[in-house]
Write a protein that holds these residues in place. Structure first.
Motif, PDB file in Angstrom:
ATOM      1  N   THR A 299       0.817  -1.214   0.000  1.00  0.00           N
ATOM      2  CA  THR A 299       0.000   0.000   0.000  1.00  0.00           C
ATOM      3  C   THR A 299       0.850   1.263   0.000  1.00  0.00           C
ATOM      4  O   THR A 299       1.986   1.279   0.464  1.00  0.00           O
ATOM      5  CB  THR A 299      -0.927   0.003   1.238  1.00  0.00           C
ATOM      6  OG1 THR A 299      -1.913   1.019   1.088  1.00  0.00           O
ATOM      7  CG2 THR A 299      -0.141   0.254   2.510  1.00  0.00           C
ATOM      8  N   GLY A 300       0.266   2.351  -0.542  1.00  0.00           N
ATOM      9  CA  GLY A 300       0.923   3.648  -0.547  1.00  0.00           C
ATOM     10  C   GLY A 300       0.264   4.595   0.438  1.00  0.00           C
ATOM     11  O   GLY A 300      -0.745   4.251   1.065  1.00  0.00           O
ATOM     12  N   PRO A 301       0.804   5.798   0.590  1.00  0.00           N
ATOM     13  CA  PRO A 301       0.266   6.758   1.554  1.00  0.00           C
ATOM     14  C   PRO A 301      -1.220   7.061   1.376  1.00  0.00           C
ATOM     15  O   PRO A 301      -1.955   7.175   2.360  1.00  0.00           O
ATOM     16  CB  PRO A 301       1.120   8.008   1.309  1.00  0.00           C
ATOM     17  CG  PRO A 301       2.405   7.482   0.767  1.00  0.00           C
ATOM     18  CD  PRO A 301       2.038   6.293  -0.064  1.00  0.00           C
ATOM     19  N   ALA A 302      -1.679   7.199   0.128  1.00  0.00           N
ATOM     20  CA  ALA A 302      -3.091   7.529  -0.107  1.00  0.00           C
ATOM     21  C   ALA A 302      -4.004   6.424   0.400  1.00  0.00           C
ATOM     22  O   ALA A 302      -5.051   6.692   1.007  1.00  0.00           O
ATOM     23  CB  ALA A 302      -3.328   7.776  -1.596  1.00  0.00           C
ATOM     24  N   ALA A 303      -3.624   5.165   0.162  1.00  0.00           N
ATOM     25  CA  ALA A 303      -4.437   4.044   0.638  1.00  0.00           C
ATOM     26  C   ALA A 303      -4.415   3.944   2.157  1.00  0.00           C
ATOM     27  O   ALA A 303      -5.414   3.571   2.784  1.00  0.00           O
ATOM     28  CB  ALA A 303      -3.940   2.741   0.011  1.00  0.00           C
ATOM     29  N   VAL A 304      -3.286   4.283   2.767  1.00  0.00           N
ATOM     30  CA  VAL A 304      -3.206   4.310   4.236  1.00  0.00           C
ATOM     31  C   VAL A 304      -4.185   5.348   4.786  1.00  0.00           C
ATOM     32  O   VAL A 304      -4.934   5.080   5.726  1.00  0.00           O
ATOM     33  CB  VAL A 304      -1.767   4.635   4.694  1.00  0.00           C
ATOM     34  CG1 VAL A 304      -1.732   4.911   6.203  1.00  0.00           C
ATOM     35  CG2 VAL A 304      -0.827   3.478   4.364  1.00  0.00           C
ATOM     36  N   ALA A 305      -4.202   6.527   4.178  1.00  0.00           N
ATOM     37  CA  ALA A 305      -5.112   7.589   4.622  1.00  0.00           C
ATOM     38  C   ALA A 305      -6.573   7.168   4.457  1.00  0.00           C
ATOM     39  O   ALA A 305      -7.412   7.462   5.310  1.00  0.00           O
ATOM     40  CB  ALA A 305      -4.837   8.869   3.837  1.00  0.00           C
ATOM     41  N   THR A 306      -6.876   6.464   3.352  1.00  0.00           N
ATOM     42  CA  THR A 306      -8.239   5.984   3.132  1.00  0.00           C
ATOM     43  C   THR A 306      -8.639   4.976   4.196  1.00  0.00           C
ATOM     44  O   THR A 306      -9.774   4.985   4.687  1.00  0.00           O
ATOM     45  CB  THR A 306      -8.354   5.339   1.737  1.00  0.00           C
ATOM     46  OG1 THR A 306      -8.038   6.309   0.743  1.00  0.00           O
ATOM     47  CG2 THR A 306      -9.762   4.810   1.492  1.00  0.00           C
ATOM     48  N   THR A 307      -7.717   4.096   4.565  1.00  0.00           N
ATOM     49  CA  THR A 307      -8.005   3.104   5.596  1.00  0.00           C
ATOM     50  C   THR A 307      -8.227   3.772   6.953  1.00  0.00           C
ATOM     51  O   THR A 307      -9.096   3.357   7.720  1.00  0.00           O
ATOM     52  CB  THR A 307      -6.860   2.079   5.685  1.00  0.00           C
ATOM     53  OG1 THR A 307      -6.661   1.484   4.402  1.00  0.00           O
ATOM     54  CG2 THR A 307      -7.182   0.987   6.687  1.00  0.00           C
ATOM     55  N   ILE A 308      -7.475   4.812   7.235  1.00  0.00           N
ATOM     56  CA  ILE A 308      -7.671   5.557   8.488  1.00  0.00           C
ATOM     57  C   ILE A 308      -9.049   6.231   8.491  1.00  0.00           C
ATOM     58  O   ILE A 308      -9.732   6.274   9.524  1.00  0.00           O
ATOM     59  CB  ILE A 308      -6.541   6.578   8.687  1.00  0.00           C
ATOM     60  CG1 ILE A 308      -5.235   5.838   8.975  1.00  0.00           C
ATOM     61  CG2 ILE A 308      -6.871   7.549   9.825  1.00  0.00           C
ATOM     62  CD1 ILE A 308      -4.007   6.709   8.960  1.00  0.00           C
ATOM     63  N   GLN A 309      -9.475   6.721   7.348  1.00  0.00           N
ATOM     64  CA  GLN A 309     -10.828   7.280   7.236  1.00  0.00           C
ATOM     65  C   GLN A 309     -11.872   6.215   7.548  1.00  0.00           C
ATOM     66  O   GLN A 309     -12.872   6.476   8.234  1.00  0.00           O
ATOM     67  CB  GLN A 309     -11.054   7.833   5.826  1.00  0.00           C
ATOM     68  CG  GLN A 309     -12.449   8.397   5.613  1.00  0.00           C
ATOM     69  CD  GLN A 309     -12.620   9.010   4.225  1.00  0.00           C
ATOM     70  OE1 GLN A 309     -11.653   9.291   3.538  1.00  0.00           O
ATOM     71  NE2 GLN A 309     -13.852   9.212   3.827  1.00  0.00           N
ATOM     72  N   GLN A 310     -11.648   5.004   7.047  1.00  0.00           N
ATOM     73  CA  GLN A 310     -12.536   3.872   7.316  1.00  0.00           C
ATOM     74  C   GLN A 310     -12.605   3.591   8.822  1.00  0.00           C
ATOM     75  O   GLN A 310     -13.696   3.393   9.377  1.00  0.00           O
ATOM     76  CB  GLN A 310     -12.014   2.653   6.566  1.00  0.00           C
ATOM     77  CG  GLN A 310     -12.726   1.344   6.862  1.00  0.00           C
ATOM     78  CD  GLN A 310     -11.959   0.158   6.286  1.00  0.00           C
ATOM     79  OE1 GLN A 310     -10.796   0.277   5.896  1.00  0.00           O
ATOM     80  NE2 GLN A 310     -12.611  -0.987   6.228  1.00  0.00           N
ATOM     81  N   ILE A 311     -11.455   3.572   9.477  1.00  0.00           N
ATOM     82  CA  ILE A 311     -11.415   3.330  10.924  1.00  0.00           C
ATOM     83  C   ILE A 311     -12.133   4.451  11.670  1.00  0.00           C
ATOM     84  O   ILE A 311     -12.880   4.203  12.629  1.00  0.00           O
ATOM     85  CB  ILE A 311      -9.956   3.211  11.413  1.00  0.00           C
ATOM     86  CG1 ILE A 311      -9.264   2.023  10.742  1.00  0.00           C
ATOM     87  CG2 ILE A 311      -9.914   3.054  12.929  1.00  0.00           C
ATOM     88  CD1 ILE A 311      -7.766   1.962  11.002  1.00  0.00           C
ATOM     89  N   HIS A 312     -11.926   5.689  11.227  1.00  0.00           N
ATOM     90  CA  HIS A 312     -12.598   6.837  11.846  1.00  0.00           C
ATOM     91  C   HIS A 312     -14.112   6.663  11.794  1.00  0.00           C
ATOM     92  O   HIS A 312     -14.819   6.916  12.788  1.00  0.00           O
ATOM     93  CB  HIS A 312     -12.179   8.118  11.119  1.00  0.00           C
ATOM     94  CG  HIS A 312     -12.735   9.379  11.721  1.00  0.00           C
ATOM     95  ND1 HIS A 312     -13.977   9.872  11.370  1.00  0.00           N
ATOM     96  CD2 HIS A 312     -12.222  10.240  12.647  1.00  0.00           C
ATOM     97  CE1 HIS A 312     -14.201  10.985  12.052  1.00  0.00           C
ATOM     98  NE2 HIS A 312     -13.156  11.231  12.832  1.00  0.00           N
ATOM     99  N   THR A 313     -14.619   6.206  10.650  1.00  0.00           N
ATOM    100  CA  THR A 313     -16.064   5.982  10.506  1.00  0.00           C
ATOM    101  C   THR A 313     -16.533   4.862  11.424  1.00  0.00           C
ATOM    102  O   THR A 313     -17.596   4.956  12.056  1.00  0.00           O
ATOM    103  CB  THR A 313     -16.417   5.645   9.045  1.00  0.00           C
ATOM    104  OG1 THR A 313     -15.946   6.687   8.191  1.00  0.00           O
ATOM    105  CG2 THR A 313     -17.924   5.493   8.868  1.00  0.00           C
TER     106      THR A 313
END
Length: 336
Positions: A299-313
């Protein structure tokens, strides 16, 4: 909300992980990040230290490590310490791009199962070719063998996730089978069909075939872990091969082909985007007492940020606490 991050997990760790965290920090100032790993290696990619703590450790779990042994022997590994932070109440979720089997073991043995869940399942949101909704599928490999009761629980788990995290009011739950008829399938799927049909908390629509998965026939698809993992890898391989064939055809077709590709650039980009399941976030080991999320090793930085958004939700909607209440109520009913 507090997320414990295994900063040393993944092919390009800690660079990709920390850079992804930095991207997420700009969007979610309400998250406190705990980064576990080699401090010097992590710190060189940190651009904002607000709401961020680095917990140093020299030990990590490698991709070739045997999962259960690694969790038991490498007590100071970044992944293990992140999971222990959740168990101790110091963090609310675990995130890693490292060894999948080890993260599953850490989730089961350290974070722990929800009371009433026999086998937590690995779930991802996968793409469809029409629209942008995608569908949730589990189990994708946490368990090689399952009982009908496990598939029933996967239907409930997936429906909870689709409703609370993805905002689908009445998720359509389907059972993956070798035919749409009620009488089709193995003893496992026939019994699972019966159980799912009788479950009042979900909207069960029956059997679906693998060829229809990417057409948006359901919002949640349940299957055993062996089959689910095979389907996931087939989808991944097909997507990569299609893009490879298109690229090869364009490069070998001369000037006309390259001009045509230039004219179709936006359309080809859209096709690639539809096949990219990483845009939906990481895979959730669902059925545990806290969110345990795994993203792809490459994974790259953008996908990491997307996954963190998922966890936030997940944390905002309290989907796990709702699951805990649901299954505890069911256990209490059985014991009375």
């Amino acid at each position: 909300m507090r997320i414990a991050v295994d900063a040393m997990g993944g092919d390009d760790a800690p660079k990709a992980i920390v850079e992804g965290v930095m991207l997420a920090k700009k969007k979610f100032p309400d998250i406190e990040f705990q980064l576990y790993g080699k401090e010097a290696a992590i710190r060189q990619y940190v651009t904002d230290e607000t709401n961020l703590t680095i917990i140093h450790t020299d030990e990590k779990i490698d991709s070739e490590d045997e999962p259960v042994k690694a969790i038991r022997k490498k007590k100071q590994a970044s992944m293990v310490l992140a999971a222990q932070a959740v168990k101790a109440g110091h963090a609310d979720a675990v995130f890693s791009a490292g060894n999948t089997g080890a993260l599953l073991a850490a989730g089961l043995f350290i974070v722990g199962r929800i009371k009433g869940i026999e086998r937590p399942g690995l779930m991802s949101t996968l793409p469809v070719m029409t629209g942008n909704q995608g569908f949730d599928m589990l189990d994708l490999g946490a368990n090689a063998d399952n009982k009908p009761e496990h598939l029933l629980q996967y239907g409930i788990l997936g429906s909870f996730y689709a409703k609370n995290v993805r905002g689908i009011a009445n998720p359509r739950v389907a059972l993956l089978n070798n035919g749409t008829e009620e009488t089709k399938g193995s003893e496992l799927t026939k019994k699972a069909f019966e159980l799912l049909s009788q479950e009042p908390s979900i909207h069960f629509i029956g059997n679906v075939e693998a060829r229809d998965l990417l057409n948006g026939v359901a919002d949640v698809v349940v299957t055993d872990g062996f089959t689910g993992n095979a389907v996931l890898k087939t989808i991944e391989g097909t997507a990569m091969n299609i893009m490879g064939v298109l690229k090869e055809a364009i490069l070998s077709s001369g000037v006309k082909g390259k001009v045509g590709a230039l004219l179709l650039k936006d359309s080809l980009h859209d096709v690639k985007g539809k096949m990219d399941y990483a845009k939906y976030g990481g895979a959730v080991l669902f059925g545990l007492k806290a969110p345990v999320i795994k993203t792809h090793g490459a994974t790259g930085p953008a996908a990491v940020a997307t996954t963190i958004q998922q966890i936030h939700t997940m944390l905002t909607t309290q989907v796990v606490s709702k699951l805990v209440s649901h299954f505890e109520e069911e256990v209490d009913k059985v014991s009375q």
